[in-house]
Design an enzyme around this catalytic site. Structure first.
Site, PDB file in Angstrom:
ATOM      1  N   HIS A   1      42.190  36.294  38.932  1.00 52.82           N
ATOM      2  CA  HIS A   1      42.841  36.635  40.168  1.00 52.82           C
ATOM      3  C   HIS A   1      42.077  36.527  41.457  1.00 52.82           C
ATOM      4  CE1 HIS A   1      41.175  40.457  38.483  1.00 52.82           C
ATOM      5  NE2 HIS A   1      41.524  40.738  39.883  1.00 52.82           N
TER       6      HIS A   1
ATOM      7  N   HIS B   1      41.899  38.293  45.325  1.00 50.34           N
ATOM      8  CA  HIS B   1      42.577  39.459  46.181  1.00 50.34           C
ATOM      9  C   HIS B   1      42.466  38.761  47.650  1.00 50.34           C
ATOM     10  CE1 HIS B   1      41.514  42.823  43.724  1.00 50.34           C
ATOM     11  NE2 HIS B   1      40.710  42.041  43.011  1.00 50.34           N
TER      12      HIS B   1
END
Length: 138
Positions: free
Chosen positions: A101, A103
């Protein structure tokens, strides 16, 4: 592959609800449940990849473009002055969920300092040693 035991797989594929900013066939972008700043978001691939080293190249090629699109929307919509992209790989680097992932952290004028470090130094001998150690594995 989607893993039944991965919370980010469940969120990315809609099994667990989340505040969604964007979705397409490959990604869901959600607001982080523990934001570092107002609007902090996560880009989640819908397929499971443990980290950047396992990320499919075709999926990886789309991540920066999507981050730029979301960042532009944050600057316009939230009025942030900029944003940081943060992507952690491995526990030592701060990765707490083993699903790739990225940010997107909006930064506001006068906001708190984050994602910062004090520059160190490296002499030419150390730099040459590091180059040798890394390039031997490319």
């Amino acid at each position: 592959m989607v893993r039944d035991d991965c919370i980010f797989c469940k969120i990315a594929n809609g099994s667990i609800p989340a505040a969604t900013l964007y979705e397409d066939d490959d990604f869901r972008v959600i607001l982080d449940a523990g934001p570092a700043s107002r609007g902090h978001a996560l880009i989640l691939p819908k397929q499971h990849y443990q980290d950047l080293c396992q990320l499919d190249e075709a999926v990886g090629a789309k991540v920066l473009g999507l981050a730029a699109k979301i960042g532009r929307a944050m600057k316009s919509g939230l009025g942030c002055a900029g944003f940081n992209l943060v992507q952690n790989n491995g526990e030592a680097a701060g990765q707490t969920v083993k699903h790739f992932h990225m940010h997107i952290i909006p930064r506001y004028e006068g906001g708190p300092e984050m994602v910062a470090w004090k520059p160190g130094s490296a002499d030419a001998e150390e730099s040459a040693e590091i180059v040798g150690e890394v390039t031997a594995h490319l």
